[in-house]
Scaffold this motif. Structure first.
Motif, short mmCIF file in Angstrom:
data_model
loop_
_atom_site.label_atom_id
_atom_site.label_comp_id
_atom_site.label_asym_id
_atom_site.label_seq_id
_atom_site.Cartn_x
_atom_site.Cartn_y
_atom_site.Cartn_z
N ARG A 313 30.75 -11.21 -19.86
CA ARG A 313 31.08 -9.85 -20.28
C ARG A 313 30.66 -8.84 -19.23
O ARG A 313 31.41 -7.92 -18.88
N VAL A 314 29.45 -9.01 -18.69
CA VAL A 314 28.98 -8.09 -17.66
C VAL A 314 29.82 -8.24 -16.39
O VAL A 314 30.22 -7.24 -15.77
N VAL A 315 30.11 -9.47 -15.98
CA VAL A 315 30.91 -9.69 -14.77
C VAL A 315 32.30 -9.08 -14.92
O VAL A 315 32.82 -8.46 -13.99
N GLU A 316 32.91 -9.20 -16.10
CA GLU A 316 34.25 -8.66 -16.32
C GLU A 316 34.24 -7.14 -16.34
O GLU A 316 35.12 -6.50 -15.77
N THR A 317 33.27 -6.54 -17.00
CA THR A 317 33.23 -5.08 -17.07
C THR A 317 32.83 -4.46 -15.74
O THR A 317 33.07 -3.27 -15.51
N ALA A 318 32.24 -5.26 -14.85
CA ALA A 318 31.85 -4.79 -13.51
C ALA A 318 32.66 -5.51 -12.44
O ALA A 318 32.12 -5.90 -11.41
N ALA A 319 33.96 -5.69 -12.70
CA ALA A 319 34.79 -6.53 -11.84
C ALA A 319 34.82 -6.07 -10.39
O ALA A 319 34.97 -6.88 -9.47
N ASP A 320 34.67 -4.77 -10.14
CA ASP A 320 34.74 -4.26 -8.77
C ASP A 320 33.45 -4.49 -7.99
O ASP A 320 33.44 -4.32 -6.76
N GLY A 321 32.39 -4.84 -8.66
CA GLY A 321 31.11 -5.09 -7.98
C GLY A 321 30.22 -5.93 -8.85
O GLY A 321 29.22 -5.45 -9.39
N PRO A 322 30.57 -7.22 -9.03
CA PRO A 322 29.89 -8.02 -10.05
C PRO A 322 28.49 -8.50 -9.67
O PRO A 322 27.71 -8.84 -10.55
N ASN A 323 28.17 -8.59 -8.38
CA ASN A 323 26.91 -9.22 -7.99
C ASN A 323 25.69 -8.47 -8.50
O ASN A 323 24.78 -9.05 -9.10
N LEU A 324 25.66 -7.16 -8.28
CA LEU A 324 24.52 -6.37 -8.73
C LEU A 324 24.46 -6.33 -10.25
O LEU A 324 23.38 -6.50 -10.84
N ALA A 325 25.60 -6.14 -10.90
CA ALA A 325 25.62 -6.05 -12.36
C ALA A 325 25.19 -7.37 -12.99
O ALA A 325 24.41 -7.39 -13.95
N ALA A 326 25.67 -8.51 -12.45
CA ALA A 326 25.28 -9.81 -13.00
C ALA A 326 23.80 -10.05 -12.81
O ALA A 326 23.14 -10.65 -13.67
N THR A 327 23.26 -9.61 -11.68
CA THR A 327 21.83 -9.75 -11.44
C THR A 327 21.03 -8.85 -12.38
O THR A 327 20.02 -9.27 -12.95
N LEU A 328 21.49 -7.63 -12.56
CA LEU A 328 20.81 -6.72 -13.47
C LEU A 328 20.84 -7.23 -14.90
O LEU A 328 19.92 -6.97 -15.68
N ASN A 329 21.90 -7.97 -15.26
CA ASN A 329 21.94 -8.52 -16.62
C ASN A 329 20.84 -9.55 -16.83
O ASN A 329 20.30 -9.67 -17.93
N GLN A 330 20.50 -10.29 -15.77
CA GLN A 330 19.36 -11.19 -15.89
C GLN A 330 18.07 -10.39 -16.05
O GLN A 330 17.17 -10.79 -16.80
#
Length: 394
Positions: A313-330
């Motif tokens: 869900r986080v990767v999809e909603t942050a599709a233009d920049g997923p690396n930072l968002a996916a890391t922040l979700n952790q």
């Protein structure tokens, strides 16, 4: 399982063992270092806060770097941190070592999620992320019970030394199996990664992650005294119950990946409802040993159904920049760990009994459910606005 994801899963096994095994060793650590069990429980909070603050720092620092060297470096940092835990002479040095260990945790799972998703077709991305997290769940079947038994037999420091050995194996596996050109940094760079943090849906997804982990750790931090004091189980039996919890997590993780590939947000919402019901059942029937054992298994299963969907869900909603968002979700998951461990300890300090801790977990999870329903409503509203009119516009 693709071999690169297998390499990542080995590392996630080591990380999961270190993160969770401390809960099975709280009495031993507290006695050895001369602190109370609630104070030893703060080692869980310290680790979680290390993930929270370390994740964005490392994600930003490595935004322009190739993914494979970053993953190797993070796995190596994990090895060093566990070695420091094994030799820590005092409570506060152990706390510092736990924080150092945690610094690479969030970034590893965040970047690892993006890497895993990039290795498979779009309709299998959640399942690929679930395979990455399978190492984390298997840690609760093998690593945590084995580490708890090892710590009870030879001292808690032996557990951390064993993790060091496994960590070295994970570094070698990543260096050997992960392709050098996998999941290159996004073309928009750091500015693009930061830009996605302006999206409300990204923050709502991460807030759900906080509440899910908060509900889990409000009770799971104190699972050993709960099972011995409320359910009447022996200390030795707790090891086997933790094994069942890990088995539930592993099954739930795989189910969650498949359900998320099918219906993502309905999976999130349905799982949150199920979690609240499980907490309620634990509060009602936890004093009966047989029921408690079965419910702990079900709790682990349901709790990890939601992990792959939330990460995707986080990767999809942050599709233009997923690396930072996916890391922040952790970091969000571990912020929940810290908040939950603190809430559980505070509740106990204010007189809440171990028997009532499941109700605390249910309350925190209910907040997550409210946020998920809000996010889903926004999705449906946006879809309705984007849908073509059934008749030509005048």
């Amino acid at each position: 399982m693709p071999l690169p994801i297998l390499a990542l899963a080995i590392a996630s096994f080591c990380i999961g063992t270190t993160e969770f095994v401390i809960m099975g060793l709280l009495p031993e650590v507290a006695a050895d270092l001369g602190v109370s069990i609630p104070s030893a429980g703060l080692l869980v909070t310290g680790y979680a806060l290390g993930v929270v603050f370390g994740a964005p720092v490392i994600a930003i620092a490595t935004a322009h770097m190739r993914r494979k060297p970053v993953l190797v470096a993070l796995a190596s940092l994990f090895v060093v941190g566990n070695l420091l835990c094994a030799v820590a002479p005092t409570y506060w040095t152990l706390m510092a070592a736990r924080v150092i260990t945690a610094f690479g945790h969030g970034a590893f799972f965040g970047i690892g999620s993006v890497v895993a998703a990039s290795l498979v077709p779009r309709n299998k991305q959640a399942s690929a992320v679930a395979l990455l997290f399978a190492g984390l769940t298997l840690a609760n079947i093998l690593g945590v019970p084995g580490g708890t038994a090892l710590g009870e037999a030879f001292g808690w420091r032996a557990t951390f030394l064993a993790v060091v050995v496994l960590g070295l194996a994970s570094v070698a596996a990543i260096a050997w199996l992960v392709p050098s050109d996998v999941a290159p940094p996004s073309g928009s760079g750091l500015r693009g990664e930061l830009r996605v943090l302006g999206k409300l849906q990204v923050w709502l997804a991460m807030l759900v992650s906080v509440m899910v982990s908060g509900g889990l750790f409000a009770m799971f931090t104190y699972i050993k005294p709960y099972l011995t004091g409320v359910s009447g189980l022996s200390t030795e039996a707790v090891t086997w119950v933790l094994l069942l919890f890990g088995a539930g997590m592993t099954i739930g993780n795989i189910i969650g990946g498949r359900l998320a590939d099918w219906k993502l947000m309905p999976t999130v919402i349905g799982t949150l409802v199920a979690l609240i019901l499980v907490f309620g059942a634990l509060a009602q029937f936890g004093s009966v040993a047989a029921f408690a054992i079965g419910l702990v298994f079900l709790w682990g299963l349901v709790d990890f159904v939601i992990v792959p969907p939330l990460q995707i869900r986080v990767v999809e909603t942050a599709a233009d920049g997923p690396n930072l968002a996916a890391t922040l979700n952790q970091g969000a998951f571990n912020m929940g760990n810290a908040i939950g461990a603190w809430i559980g300890g505070a509740a106990l300090s204010f007189g809440v009994s171990y028997a009532d801790l499941p109700l605390v977990g249910a309350l925190v999870t209910a907040i997550g459910l409210a946020v998920a329903l809000w996010s889903y409503a926004l999705d449906r509203r946006q879809s309705a606005r984007a849908a073509p009119l059934p008749y030509p516009a005048e």
